[in-house]
Motif scaffolding. Structure first.
Motif, PDB file in Angstrom:
ATOM      1  N   ASN A 151       0.847  -1.186   0.000  1.00  0.00           N
ATOM      2  CA  ASN A 151       0.000   0.000   0.000  1.00  0.00           C
ATOM      3  C   ASN A 151       0.890   1.245   0.000  1.00  0.00           C
ATOM      4  OD1 ASN A 151      -1.998   1.903   0.320  1.00  0.00           O
ATOM      5  ND2 ASN A 151      -3.087   0.763   1.910  1.00  0.00           N
ATOM      6  N   LEU A 152       0.822   2.018  -1.066  1.00  0.00           N
ATOM      7  CA  LEU A 152       1.695   3.179  -1.213  1.00  0.00           C
ATOM      8  C   LEU A 152       1.099   4.457  -0.642  1.00  0.00           C
ATOM      9  CD1 LEU A 152       3.025   2.627  -4.851  1.00  0.00           C
ATOM     10  CD2 LEU A 152       3.935   1.755  -2.692  1.00  0.00           C
ATOM     11  N   GLY A 153      -0.233   4.507  -0.503  1.00  0.00           N
ATOM     12  CA  GLY A 153      -0.887   5.736  -0.069  1.00  0.00           C
ATOM     13  C   GLY A 153      -1.210   6.620  -1.265  1.00  0.00           C
ATOM     14  N   GLU A 158       6.036  16.301   1.429  1.00  0.00           N
ATOM     15  CA  GLU A 158       7.065  17.342   1.417  1.00  0.00           C
ATOM     16  C   GLU A 158       8.420  16.705   1.700  1.00  0.00           C
ATOM     17  OE1 GLU A 158       6.465  20.490   0.629  1.00  0.00           O
ATOM     18  OE2 GLU A 158       4.326  20.047   0.405  1.00  0.00           O
ATOM     19  N   CYS A 159       9.418  17.053   0.889  1.00  0.00           N
ATOM     20  CA  CYS A 159      10.764  16.534   1.096  1.00  0.00           C
ATOM     21  C   CYS A 159      11.779  17.596   0.705  1.00  0.00           C
ATOM     22  CB  CYS A 159      10.976  15.251   0.303  1.00  0.00           C
ATOM     23  SG  CYS A 159      11.084  15.539  -1.466  1.00  0.00           S
ATOM     24  N   ALA A 160      13.045  17.227   0.699  1.00  0.00           N
ATOM     25  CA  ALA A 160      14.104  18.193   0.389  1.00  0.00           C
ATOM     26  C   ALA A 160      13.979  18.752  -1.021  1.00  0.00           C
ATOM     27  CB  ALA A 160      15.468  17.540   0.577  1.00  0.00           C
ATOM     28  N   VAL A 166       2.701  11.160  -4.258  1.00  0.00           N
ATOM     29  CA  VAL A 166       2.841   9.848  -3.633  1.00  0.00           C
ATOM     30  C   VAL A 166       2.265   8.812  -4.590  1.00  0.00           C
ATOM     31  CG1 VAL A 166       2.113   8.371  -1.700  1.00  0.00           C
ATOM     32  CG2 VAL A 166       2.740  10.767  -1.289  1.00  0.00           C
ATOM     33  N   PRO A 167       3.057   7.776  -4.954  1.00  0.00           N
ATOM     34  CA  PRO A 167       4.389   7.486  -4.433  1.00  0.00           C
ATOM     35  C   PRO A 167       5.439   8.448  -4.966  1.00  0.00           C
ATOM     36  CG  PRO A 167       3.871   5.964  -6.207  1.00  0.00           C
ATOM     37  CD  PRO A 167       2.615   6.744  -5.944  1.00  0.00           C
ATOM     38  N   GLU A 188       1.561   9.562   2.585  1.00  0.00           N
ATOM     39  CA  GLU A 188       2.580   8.596   2.171  1.00  0.00           C
ATOM     40  C   GLU A 188       2.604   7.422   3.146  1.00  0.00           C
ATOM     41  OE1 GLU A 188       7.116   9.000   0.628  1.00  0.00           O
ATOM     42  OE2 GLU A 188       6.767   9.671   2.687  1.00  0.00           O
ATOM     43  N   LEU A 189       2.296   6.229   2.661  1.00  0.00           N
ATOM     44  CA  LEU A 189       2.317   5.032   3.499  1.00  0.00           C
ATOM     45  C   LEU A 189       3.596   4.223   3.303  1.00  0.00           C
ATOM     46  CD1 LEU A 189      -1.392   3.779   3.226  1.00  0.00           C
ATOM     47  CD2 LEU A 189      -0.351   5.222   4.983  1.00  0.00           C
ATOM     48  N   THR A 190       4.172   4.292   2.121  1.00  0.00           N
ATOM     49  CA  THR A 190       5.431   3.593   1.846  1.00  0.00           C
ATOM     50  C   THR A 190       6.495   4.623   1.496  1.00  0.00           C
ATOM     51  OG1 THR A 190       4.366   1.551   1.106  1.00  0.00           O
ATOM     52  CG2 THR A 190       6.596   1.953   0.320  1.00  0.00           C
TER      53      THR A 190
END
Length: 219
Positions: A151-153, A158-160, A166-167, A188-190
């Protein structure tokens, strides 16, 4: 043969992986002793029992003394792991996992794996998560692994690099060929760390054989 089955119906991350392996019987004290041989400081680890959806689970956490801003290259991480006193299989497999991640990130950003800055994954907590997962896997004597649908969500994260779908692109690339589920949640689950550990431990083409359950870990 001792095998592991990863049930990723609620996703997977680095800390979730370590938590589940500890809950399945890996030694927390042994893990802490092994981590102390890594030439890095500025963190501590903690293991607690928590309740999620009325189910008891183990939670492994990396606690940083201050917010980390390290942008390490693959060569930096290889140097850190190689300088430790970890068992050789743990060293080799941890470095392999970072190489897989570097290749995925390089593909996404159009560069080479040696030039990739790892950002969050280069931070102490991600190094500890990946090394810890491999140490627990080694400690439990697991010889082969299988995985459920992952399950990817959904939504964004938010990231750098800013706001990503998502994914995340690296997560999607790492899980090429695996059976996945997208859009069941708006979060985000994965994570990329969870995805690269699955790619290190399992194969997307494996059919799950009959198994006998000897221990269960919830993380």
């Amino acid at each position: 043969m001792k095998v592991a089955y990863f049930d990723c119906s609620f996703g997977i991350s680095g800390d979730m992986t370590v938590s589940a392996l500890l809950d399945a019987g890996a030694s927390y004290e042994g893990l802490k002793s092994a981590l102390q041989t890594l030439p890095i400081t500025g963190y501590s680890v903690n293991k607690t029992t928590v309740e999620k959806n009325n189910i008891k689970a183990t939670q492994f956490e990396v606690i940083l003394e201050e917010k980390q801003h390290h942008h390490r290259h693959l060569s930096d991480i290889v140097r850190i792991i190689s300088a430790s006193e970890l068992p050789e299989p743990v060293k080799t497999n941890s470095i392999y996992t970072f190489e897989l991640l570097a290749e995925a990130e390089a593909n996404v950003h159009g560069t080479t794996k040696d030039k990739i800055h790892f950002h969050e994954v280069g931070a102490i907590d991600s190094i500890i998560d990946i090394v810890s997962a491999h140490w627990c896997y080694w400690y439990l004597g697991i010889e082969k692994s299988y995985v459920s649908e992952i399950n990817l969500g959904g939504g964004t994260v938010e990231c750098a690099h800013g706001t990503l779908p998502v994914p995340a692109p690296a997560t999607a690339l790492l899980l090429h060929g695996f059976k996945v589920k997208i859009g069941s949640a708006t979060t985000e689950l994965t994570t990329p760390t969870g995805a690269v550990l699955l790619k290190s431990f399992t194969s997307p083409t494996e059919t799950i054989p009959p198994i006998k359950i000897t221990s269960i870990g919830v993380g």
